[in-house]
Design a protein around this motif. Structure first.
Motif, short mmCIF file in Angstrom:
data_model
loop_
_atom_site.label_atom_id
_atom_site.label_comp_id
_atom_site.label_asym_id
_atom_site.label_seq_id
_atom_site.Cartn_x
_atom_site.Cartn_y
_atom_site.Cartn_z
N GLY A 127 4.23 7.24 -11.47
CA GLY A 127 3.66 5.93 -11.72
C GLY A 127 3.90 4.99 -10.55
O GLY A 127 4.58 5.32 -9.57
N ALA A 128 3.33 3.79 -10.65
CA ALA A 128 3.37 2.83 -9.53
C ALA A 128 4.24 1.64 -9.86
O ALA A 128 4.09 1.00 -10.92
N PHE A 129 5.16 1.32 -8.95
CA PHE A 129 5.89 0.07 -8.99
C PHE A 129 5.21 -0.91 -8.04
O PHE A 129 4.81 -0.52 -6.93
N ILE A 130 5.08 -2.16 -8.48
CA ILE A 130 4.42 -3.18 -7.66
C ILE A 130 5.30 -4.42 -7.63
O ILE A 130 5.72 -4.92 -8.69
N ALA A 131 5.61 -4.90 -6.43
CA ALA A 131 6.43 -6.10 -6.26
C ALA A 131 5.51 -7.30 -6.09
O ALA A 131 4.74 -7.38 -5.13
N PHE A 132 5.58 -8.23 -7.04
CA PHE A 132 4.79 -9.46 -6.97
C PHE A 132 5.66 -10.58 -6.41
O PHE A 132 6.60 -11.03 -7.06
N HIS A 133 5.30 -11.01 -5.23
CA HIS A 133 6.05 -12.00 -4.47
C HIS A 133 6.07 -13.36 -5.15
O HIS A 133 7.01 -14.14 -4.99
N LEU A 162 0.85 -1.19 0.00
CA LEU A 162 0.00 0.00 0.00
C LEU A 162 0.89 1.24 0.00
O LEU A 162 2.03 1.20 0.44
N ASP A 163 0.36 2.35 -0.53
CA ASP A 163 1.12 3.60 -0.55
C ASP A 163 0.16 4.76 -0.69
O ASP A 163 -0.99 4.60 -1.12
N TRP A 164 0.64 5.93 -0.30
CA TRP A 164 -0.14 7.16 -0.38
C TRP A 164 0.25 7.89 -1.66
O TRP A 164 1.41 8.22 -1.86
N ASN A 165 -0.72 8.11 -2.54
CA ASN A 165 -0.48 8.81 -3.79
C ASN A 165 -0.51 10.31 -3.52
O ASN A 165 -1.55 10.88 -3.21
N GLN A 166 0.65 10.95 -3.67
CA GLN A 166 0.76 12.38 -3.36
C GLN A 166 0.09 13.24 -4.43
O GLN A 166 -0.29 14.39 -4.14
N GLN A 167 -0.05 12.73 -5.65
CA GLN A 167 -0.66 13.53 -6.71
C GLN A 167 -2.12 13.82 -6.44
O GLN A 167 -2.59 14.94 -6.65
N ASN A 168 -2.86 12.81 -6.00
CA ASN A 168 -4.28 13.04 -5.72
C ASN A 168 -4.62 12.87 -4.25
O ASN A 168 -5.80 12.80 -3.89
N ASN A 169 -3.58 12.78 -3.40
CA ASN A 169 -3.77 12.73 -1.94
C ASN A 169 -4.73 11.61 -1.55
O ASN A 169 -5.73 11.82 -0.86
N LEU A 227 9.38 -2.28 -1.32
CA LEU A 227 9.90 -1.28 -2.25
C LEU A 227 10.16 0.03 -1.49
O LEU A 227 9.40 0.40 -0.60
N ALA A 228 11.24 0.71 -1.87
CA ALA A 228 11.52 2.02 -1.29
C ALA A 228 12.25 2.86 -2.33
O ALA A 228 12.89 2.33 -3.25
N GLN A 229 12.16 4.17 -2.15
CA GLN A 229 12.83 5.11 -3.06
C GLN A 229 13.95 5.82 -2.31
O GLN A 229 13.74 6.34 -1.21
N GLY A 230 15.14 5.82 -2.88
CA GLY A 230 16.24 6.56 -2.30
C GLY A 230 16.15 8.04 -2.60
O GLY A 230 15.42 8.47 -3.50
N LEU A 277 4.03 -1.82 -2.93
CA LEU A 277 3.48 -0.79 -3.81
C LEU A 277 4.22 0.51 -3.52
O LEU A 277 4.35 0.90 -2.36
N LEU A 278 4.69 1.19 -4.57
CA LEU A 278 5.40 2.44 -4.40
C LEU A 278 5.11 3.37 -5.56
O LEU A 278 5.29 3.00 -6.73
N PHE A 279 4.67 4.58 -5.23
CA PHE A 279 4.53 5.62 -6.26
C PHE A 279 5.87 6.33 -6.39
O PHE A 279 6.40 6.86 -5.42
N TYR A 280 6.38 6.34 -7.62
CA TYR A 280 7.71 6.88 -7.87
C TYR A 280 7.65 8.39 -8.05
O TYR A 280 6.98 8.89 -8.96
N THR A 281 8.36 9.12 -7.20
CA THR A 281 8.37 10.59 -7.27
C THR A 281 9.77 11.13 -7.51
O THR A 281 9.98 12.35 -7.45
#
Length: 431
Positions: free
Chosen positions: A344-350, A232-239, A405-408, A329-333
């Motif tokens: 856009g969204a990256f999704i890790a499928f286990h 899960l993730d918080w989409n900053q574009q549409n809050n 998933l994480a963004q540096g 789930l990660l929204f790439y900013t």
């Protein structure tokens, strides 16, 4: 030209040349002072221009993670190792990382960094740790317990979490059931009327990030009808909150007269949902069939694999193939990757376990384009071959399974593996 004038001119020229040379040396040093992809891209298959390195391998089930601007990595372990459920690593200039410590003697999945605190979850509680100006935990032995007594059964017990921008924390409460049958996963076992499990499970609960020892009564059932959410993730574009649901199992084994093995392997979809407060995604009364592009009544509640479900249940934002187990789930900013990836969204499928006799699927990270806060265009496989070989993937014997998933701060994408505890870092080579 007089000698008195010539000397200052020559001195100025010498200073200019020295400074210019120093600038060149400095820039050369900076160009070499970044993450260096492994020669084989850590075994991953990536789009052209991307590279990957294996940052570390922890020898434990690494779940979600966060990365600080100072190069520290906090990794949540499914089970504590040497009484440490959160492992701390620090990166060197080449991108490789060394373990520098650990704390929190509890296993779990969720971890999140926000507003000067590190949040982390066990399977029943949520804690927070105060950070200093360098994003280091000030007192790892004295976390604040902000949520307690969350229900956990023998399946779907992990608690993932995310924060919004208004001081709220959202926690997944997965349900300890496949489809709310009288006999879980039983042959032709009917669904329990009304499914009382929905009162305290199968949804997303909202709590206050600053209040201590909250329980269900102090939280808000933000959304319901979600069997299990790990990513899960918080989409900053549409809050807005977005989640990936794990779809139900056992259509063929519970209802063989309705579903053959292939249908049971392909359906139902793994769904990306955009949630608002009060939304109902429909579990256990329905599932989403990505082949028919319809919401279908579950067989436990009178469905025949064609009967459409009530329109009060929300539609998914994106429907992915079944049984691939989306865990991240990660929204790439960031700004490192090409523009098409922004927001856009990256999704890790286990990866699946229950598609036999069909080949197992997943074990990759996909990318779903977004525009103005909504999915736009088709998803694509972004990082593949975590399993090691196509044969290992098909057999479900993956070497690695992507999870968190994480963004540096530089825009790198980090991926955890919960088989061997590998941490990958994916970078883009700007040309």
């Amino acid at each position: 030209m007089k000698k008195s004038v010539l000397i200052p001119v020559l001195l100025s020229a010498m200073v200019f040349i020295a400074l210019y040379s120093f600038k060149d040396i400095s820039n050369s040093h900076l160009k070499g002072n970044g993450p260096i992809p492994d020669a084989d891209n850590a075994g991953l298959k990536l789009p052209e221009g991307f590279g990957a390195l294996k940052v570390a391998e922890l020898g434990a089930k690494a779940r979600h993670l966060v990365v600080t601007p100072q190069g520290d990595i906090y990794v949540k372990l499914a089970r504590s190792k040497e009484e440490k459920g959160i492992i701390v690593l620090h990166e060197s200039s080449d991108g490789k990382a060394q373990v520098t410590g650990g704390f929190g003697n509890y296993g779990g999945t969720g971890i999140y960094l926000k507003d000067g605190y590190l949040y982390a979850s066990s399977n029943q509680e949520v804690f927070r740790y105060k950070l200093d100006a360098q994003n280091k935990v000030i007192d790892p032995n004295k976390p604040e317990k902000i949520i307690t007594g969350l229900k956990a059964g023998r399946q779907h017990e992990t608690k993932s979490l995310v924060l919004d921008n208004n001081g709220n924390v959202y926690v997944n409460i997965g349900v300890n059931s496949n489809s709310c049958q009288e006999q879980d996963r039983g042959l032709r076992s009917p669904g329990i009327e009304g499914c009382p499990l929905l009162d305290s499970m199968a949804g997303i609960w909202q709590f206050k990030a600053k209040e201590l020892n909250q329980s269900y009564g102090q939280g808000v059932r933000f959304a319901t009808g979600l069997r299990n959410v790990v990513g899960l993730d918080w989409n900053q574009q549409n809050n807005q909150l977005f989640v990936m649901q794990h779809g139900r199992d056992n259509l063929n084994s519970s209802w063989p007269e309705l579903y053959n093995e292939k249908e049971s392997a392909e359906v139902p979809a793994e769904c990306l949902y955009a949630l608002k407060q009060g939304d109902n995604a429909g579990w256990p009364f329905m599932y989403y069939d990505q082949i028919q592009h319809k919401k279908i009544v579950a067989p436990e509640y009178g469905g025949d694999k064609k009967k459409e479900a009530d329109s009060k249940f929300i539609d998914p934002a994106v429907a992915f193939p079944g049984h691939m187990a989306p865990n991240g789930l990660l929204f790439y900013t960031g700004n490192m990757f090409p523009e098409k990836y922004k927001n856009g969204a990256f999704i890790a499928f286990h990866g699946s376990w229950n598609r036999a006799p069909e080949p197992q699927k997943g074990y990759f990270v996909v990318f779903q384009p977004f525009k103005d806060g909504k999915p736009s265009g088709d998803w694509e496989v972004f990082a593949d071959n975590f399993a090691g070989t196509p044969e290992k993937a098909a057999a479900g014997r993956a070497d690695h399974r992507p999870c968190g998933l994480a963004q540096g701060s530089d825009g790198s994408l980090y991926v955890t593996d919960d088989v061997k505890g590998a941490i990958y870092r994916i970078v883009y080579n700007k040309k």
